[in-house]
Design a protein around this motif. Sequence first.
Motif, mmCIF file in Angstrom:
data_model
loop_
_atom_site.group_PDB
_atom_site.id
_atom_site.type_symbol
_atom_site.label_atom_id
_atom_site.label_comp_id
_atom_site.label_asym_id
_atom_site.label_seq_id
_atom_site.Cartn_x
_atom_site.Cartn_y
_atom_site.Cartn_z
ATOM 1 N N ALA A 33 1.096 -1.087 -0.167
ATOM 2 C CA ALA A 33 -0.129 -0.074 0.153
ATOM 3 C C ALA A 33 0.916 1.212 -0.078
ATOM 4 C CB ALA A 33 -1.030 -0.103 1.063
ATOM 5 N N PRO A 34 0.637 2.333 -0.801
ATOM 6 C CA PRO A 34 1.596 3.600 -0.590
ATOM 7 C C PRO A 34 1.368 4.047 0.642
ATOM 8 C CG PRO A 34 -0.642 4.039 -1.842
ATOM 9 C CD PRO A 34 -0.756 2.401 -1.742
ATOM 10 N N VAL A 35 2.662 4.467 1.107
ATOM 11 C CA VAL A 35 2.643 5.149 2.459
ATOM 12 C C VAL A 35 2.456 6.899 2.441
ATOM 13 C CG1 VAL A 35 4.041 5.267 4.372
ATOM 14 C CG2 VAL A 35 3.993 3.209 3.137
ATOM 15 N N ARG A 36 1.567 7.272 3.225
ATOM 16 C CA ARG A 36 1.686 8.661 3.149
ATOM 17 C C ARG A 36 2.257 9.261 4.344
ATOM 18 N NH1 ARG A 36 -4.209 9.939 0.651
ATOM 19 N NH2 ARG A 36 -4.345 8.012 -0.720
ATOM 20 N N GLN A 37 2.666 10.448 4.057
ATOM 21 C CA GLN A 37 3.305 10.970 5.391
ATOM 22 C C GLN A 37 2.368 11.899 6.335
ATOM 23 O OE1 GLN A 37 6.499 9.972 6.745
ATOM 24 N NE2 GLN A 37 6.408 8.715 4.846
ATOM 25 N N GLY A 38 2.517 11.887 7.705
ATOM 26 C CA GLY A 38 1.347 12.891 8.244
ATOM 27 C C GLY A 38 0.511 11.996 8.931
ATOM 28 N N ARG A 39 -0.187 12.634 9.834
ATOM 29 C CA ARG A 39 -1.461 12.009 10.377
ATOM 30 C C ARG A 39 -2.521 11.834 9.611
ATOM 31 N NH1 ARG A 39 -0.582 11.180 16.127
ATOM 32 N NH2 ARG A 39 0.973 12.406 16.879
ATOM 33 N N TRP A 80 -14.790 1.331 3.492
ATOM 34 C CA TRP A 80 -15.501 0.514 2.655
ATOM 35 C C TRP A 80 -16.815 0.778 2.419
ATOM 36 C CZ3 TRP A 80 -13.683 -0.872 7.472
ATOM 37 C CH2 TRP A 80 -14.733 -1.357 8.208
ATOM 38 N N LYS A 81 -17.288 2.106 2.738
ATOM 39 C CA LYS A 81 -18.709 2.512 2.797
ATOM 40 C C LYS A 81 -19.071 2.921 1.179
ATOM 41 C CE LYS A 81 -22.096 5.336 4.781
ATOM 42 N NZ LYS A 81 -22.506 5.478 6.143
ATOM 43 N N ASP A 82 -19.985 2.046 0.877
ATOM 44 C CA ASP A 82 -20.236 2.235 -0.739
ATOM 45 C C ASP A 82 -19.073 1.770 -1.652
ATOM 46 O OD1 ASP A 82 -22.717 3.128 0.435
ATOM 47 O OD2 ASP A 82 -22.278 5.128 0.311
ATOM 48 N N HIS A 83 -18.288 1.147 -1.167
ATOM 49 C CA HIS A 83 -17.394 0.683 -2.267
ATOM 50 C C HIS A 83 -16.629 -0.473 -1.600
ATOM 51 C CE1 HIS A 83 -14.179 2.579 -0.009
ATOM 52 N NE2 HIS A 83 -14.826 3.928 0.129
ATOM 53 N N PRO A 84 -15.741 -1.265 -2.307
ATOM 54 C CA PRO A 84 -14.864 -2.325 -1.648
ATOM 55 C C PRO A 84 -13.948 -1.745 -0.874
ATOM 56 C CG PRO A 84 -15.154 -2.456 -3.960
ATOM 57 C CD PRO A 84 -15.590 -1.284 -3.750
ATOM 58 N N PRO A 85 -13.202 -2.243 0.090
ATOM 59 C CA PRO A 85 -12.411 -1.772 1.154
ATOM 60 C C PRO A 85 -11.211 -1.236 0.498
ATOM 61 C CG PRO A 85 -12.971 -4.023 1.831
ATOM 62 C CD PRO A 85 -13.499 -3.790 0.507
ATOM 63 N N LEU A 86 -10.857 0.030 0.835
ATOM 64 C CA LEU A 86 -9.669 0.598 0.468
ATOM 65 C C LEU A 86 -8.757 0.979 1.633
ATOM 66 C CD1 LEU A 86 -8.216 2.499 -1.666
ATOM 67 C CD2 LEU A 86 -9.694 4.397 -0.955
ATOM 68 N N VAL A 87 -7.455 0.574 1.585
ATOM 69 C CA VAL A 87 -6.552 0.455 2.748
ATOM 70 C C VAL A 87 -5.550 1.780 2.355
ATOM 71 C CG1 VAL A 87 -4.960 -0.672 3.895
ATOM 72 C CG2 VAL A 87 -7.088 -1.814 3.363
ATOM 73 N N GLN A 88 -5.422 2.638 3.458
ATOM 74 C CA GLN A 88 -4.207 3.558 3.275
ATOM 75 C C GLN A 88 -3.382 3.444 4.574
ATOM 76 O OE1 GLN A 88 -7.011 6.887 3.142
ATOM 77 N NE2 GLN A 88 -6.562 7.112 1.121
ATOM 78 N N VAL A 89 -2.008 3.727 4.276
ATOM 79 C CA VAL A 89 -1.037 3.408 5.347
ATOM 80 C C VAL A 89 -0.514 4.944 5.486
ATOM 81 C CG1 VAL A 89 0.968 2.536 6.045
ATOM 82 C CG2 VAL A 89 -0.597 1.084 5.017
ATOM 83 N N TYR A 90 -0.373 5.195 6.856
ATOM 84 C CA TYR A 90 0.406 6.635 7.076
ATOM 85 C C TYR A 90 1.346 6.430 8.218
ATOM 86 C CZ TYR A 90 -4.024 8.820 5.189
ATOM 87 O OH TYR A 90 -5.030 9.271 4.425
ATOM 88 N N GLU A 91 2.366 7.089 8.060
ATOM 89 C CA GLU A 91 3.326 6.952 8.951
ATOM 90 C C GLU A 91 3.648 8.620 9.372
ATOM 91 O OE1 GLU A 91 5.109 4.500 9.771
ATOM 92 O OE2 GLU A 91 4.744 3.161 8.184
ATOM 93 N N TYR A 92 3.662 8.695 10.783
ATOM 94 C CA TYR A 92 3.860 10.004 11.224
ATOM 95 C C TYR A 92 4.816 10.080 12.331
ATOM 96 C CZ TYR A 92 0.379 8.418 14.626
ATOM 97 O OH TYR A 92 -0.442 7.461 15.521
#
Length: 171
Positions: free
Chosen positions: A44-50, A159-171
């Motif tokens: 999963a792409p990693v996003r920076q910040g909270r 996952w509301k109204d769509h298949p599950p979407l997972v996002q990863v954050y590093e802070y």
Amino acid sequence: MRVRTGFLAAWVATTAAGIAISWAGVGDAMRGTALATPELAAQAPVRQGRPPAGPSPEAGAPSAPSPSPSASRTGTGSPAARSTGARPAPSASAKAPSGRVRTYVVKSGRVVLELSARSARLVSATPDSGFQAKVWRRDGWLRVDLTDGTHGSAVFATWKDHPPLVQVYEY
């Protein structure tokens, strides 16, 4: 000599058959677990910040700022947070996974989610030493933070109204 060779050949064949049968059984059992193997570890792409606090009602995507680590545990408007230093014990309603089990290895530990066509379920959250797991569950989303109070990682599934979407954050 011939008898010994025949005995040795029968022993080798029987042992090899036993090992093959055992390996096939263990392999099936291991595929049903949440082990982080290269083919099962999710990318999963990693996003920076909270990360944001939760999905917006219209779009189903994150929009609000993150709740503070000292978020209230009572009331309907606040997330139900749970802090653990170790892996939680399996509940009585634990069952075999019915969706895809994905492992997210982040800087502060590991989060394992079961993703089905309509929802996501936390299988386990294992923080590294010095970190704690905090879990928020709501209708349509799930958030797992592995934090030491200042720094950490968050795995956010919507996952509301769509298949599950997972996002990863590093802070």
